[in-house]
Design an enzyme around this catalytic site. Structure first.
Site, PDB file in Angstrom:
ATOM      1  N   ARG A  14      -0.284  49.788   3.431  1.00 16.33           N
ATOM      2  CA  ARG A  14       0.592  48.881   2.676  1.00 16.33           C
ATOM      3  C   ARG A  14       1.819  48.500   3.505  1.00 16.33           C
ATOM      4  O   ARG A  14       2.320  47.387   3.422  1.00 16.33           O
ATOM      5  CB  ARG A  14       1.025  49.522   1.358  1.00 16.33           C
ATOM      6  CG  ARG A  14       2.108  48.743   0.622  1.00 16.33           C
ATOM      7  CD  ARG A  14       2.388  49.296  -0.769  1.00 16.33           C
ATOM      8  NE  ARG A  14       2.555  50.737  -0.800  1.00 16.33           N
ATOM      9  CZ  ARG A  14       3.685  51.373  -0.434  1.00 16.33           C
ATOM     10  NH1 ARG A  14       4.710  50.704   0.041  1.00 16.33           N
ATOM     11  NH2 ARG A  14       3.750  52.699  -0.526  1.00 16.33           N
ATOM     12  N   ASP A  53       8.791  24.973   4.131  1.00 19.61           N
ATOM     13  CA  ASP A  53       7.352  25.092   3.913  1.00 19.61           C
ATOM     14  C   ASP A  53       6.671  24.063   4.816  1.00 19.61           C
ATOM     15  O   ASP A  53       6.764  22.863   4.593  1.00 19.61           O
ATOM     16  CB  ASP A  53       7.026  24.829   2.438  1.00 19.61           C
ATOM     17  CG  ASP A  53       5.538  24.933   2.124  1.00 19.61           C
ATOM     18  OD1 ASP A  53       4.722  24.974   3.073  1.00 19.61           O
ATOM     19  OD2 ASP A  53       5.191  24.965   0.929  1.00 19.61           O
ATOM     20  N   LYS A  69      -4.654  27.714   4.041  1.00 18.57           N
ATOM     21  CA  LYS A  69      -4.931  26.327   4.388  1.00 18.57           C
ATOM     22  C   LYS A  69      -5.351  26.187   5.854  1.00 18.57           C
ATOM     23  O   LYS A  69      -6.381  26.703   6.246  1.00 18.57           O
ATOM     24  CB  LYS A  69      -3.719  25.479   4.035  1.00 18.57           C
ATOM     25  CG  LYS A  69      -3.176  25.714   2.610  1.00 18.57           C
ATOM     26  CD  LYS A  69      -4.219  25.548   1.520  1.00 18.57           C
ATOM     27  CE  LYS A  69      -3.657  25.515   0.113  1.00 18.57           C
ATOM     28  NZ  LYS A  69      -3.061  26.759  -0.379  1.00 18.57           N
TER      29      LYS A  69
END
Length: 371
Positions: free
Chosen positions: A47, A170, A195
């Protein structure tokens, strides 16, 4: 090294007794300690860090010219980590054409924690006028989703720096191959790695890249490691593998995108095309200045309203009518029906992600659907 070279070699961090050329998938969730309680392999618990995630973060940080990167289990989670790292009562200046998932986060999850204004960030004077004493973040999105607005990154960066405000961008629609916001003045860059970075519509992920490791970045890393919304080793492996071909995939997306945009721009059944590579785009000159090429994303308005748009999107045969973007296959989507009744997106708008099929086949499919 150039981006094409970095994309191939920056992820080769794993030392293996078997001499692997390609880093293997390391599925271990925990790692040996030495006699002093330390971690000689550099990892404690998956983690917190993992060899595959370290390889991915190193690669993307280098591609975006940042000091560090933090990978997350989705694009939405990466943006949310930044919002979570802000102190309660902080004010955010966000774009009016903000990706609906992030906008929904602010309006629902953070409605009672943060303040925010959604404005047209192509109006620089409006950006300056919206700054408040408690403004802590300017969040830009360029090119934007779904109207393909282009924000002047360098200009916003100067405004943010003068006011001592963090500036995040972004850059999902551009990818690190076409645009590098850190070099233009951004403090943090965000990508939905689902993407173009993944590029094959088979892995979910997000990433933040920082220009420098500061106090805010430490809070973001704490959200990542303590909150634990991290990608699996296999997801990280898929992403680093896909990034090796990113530069060459982007060349194909850009080449096809330009041809499709010009085709749509002259079609009698198309009202308008939103693509920064067109000279008619209102921010075309800014896009030329800050982007190396214009990508494969565009939107267009179908003449005849929502009924005509619906007929068009349901007639395609090669295009997949599906959410998401940046994959090798061409996708088409009616955005308003995804975003809901509060959406400001025109009801006759269709967003397309131009894939890597032969461009003649892509255009032929649009031709039969539009006619």
């Amino acid at each position: 090294m150039k981006p094409e070279t970095l994309a191939i070699h920056a992820s080769n961090l794993v030392n293996s007794a078997t001499g692997d050329v390609t880093p293997p998938i390391n599925l271990s969730t925990t790692f040996f300690r030495d006699e002093h309680g330390g971690y000689p392999g550099g990892h404690m618990y998956s983690r917190v860090s993992n060899p595959n995630r370290s390889a991915l973060e190193n690669t993307i940080a280098k591609l975006e010219y940042g000091e560090d990167a933090a990978a997350f289990s989705s694009g939405n989670t990466s943006g949310m980590a930044l919002f979570q790292a802000l102190k309660a009562g902080s004010h955010i200046i966000a774009p009016d054409d903000m990706y609906w998932g992030f906008k929904k986060q602010l309006l629902t999850i953070f409605a009672d924690i943060l303040e925010f204004d959604f404005i047209d960030q192509t109006d620089l004077e409006l950006v300056k006028a919206t700054i408040k004493p408690n403004t802590r973040l300017i969040w830009s999105e360029t090119p934007s989703n779904p109207l393909l607005k282009v924000t002047d990154i360098a200009a916003i960066g100067k405004i943010a720096k003068a006011a001592n405000i963090t500036f995040a961008c972004d850059s999902t629609f551009a990818s690190p191959i076409l645009q590098n916001p850190v070099l233009l003045g951004a403090d943090i860059v965000m990508h939905s790695s689902t993407k173009y970075l993944g590029g094959h519509s088979d892995v979910l992920g997000g990433v933040l890249i920082t220009a420098k490791k500061d106090e805010l970045w430490e809070r973001i890393k704490n959200v990542q490691q303590t909150g634990g919304a991290v990608p699996s080793p296999f997801d990280c492996y898929l992403l680093t593998r896909s990034i090796k071909t990113l530069a060459y995939r982007m060349k194909g997306h850009c080449e096809n995108g330009k041809k499709v945009a010009h085709y749509l721009n002259q079609h009698p059944n198309v009202e308008a095309v939103f693509y920064p590579g067109l000279e008619s785009h209102p921010q075309h000159e800014i896009a030329k200045k800050q982007m190396k090429d214009f990508g494969g994303m565009m939107s267009f308005l179908v003449k005849g309203g929502v009924e005509a748009a619906s007929k068009t999107v349901n007639k395609v045969k090669l295009f997949a009518q599906a959410t998401s973007l940046g994959g090798v296959e061409s996708l088409i989507e009616h955005r308003y029906s995804i975003e809901g009744p509060d959406s400001k997106t025109p009801k006759n708008l269709l967003r397309i992600s131009v894939g890597l099929e032969h461009v003649d086949d892509i255009i032929a499919d649009l031709e039969q659907a539009l006619n």
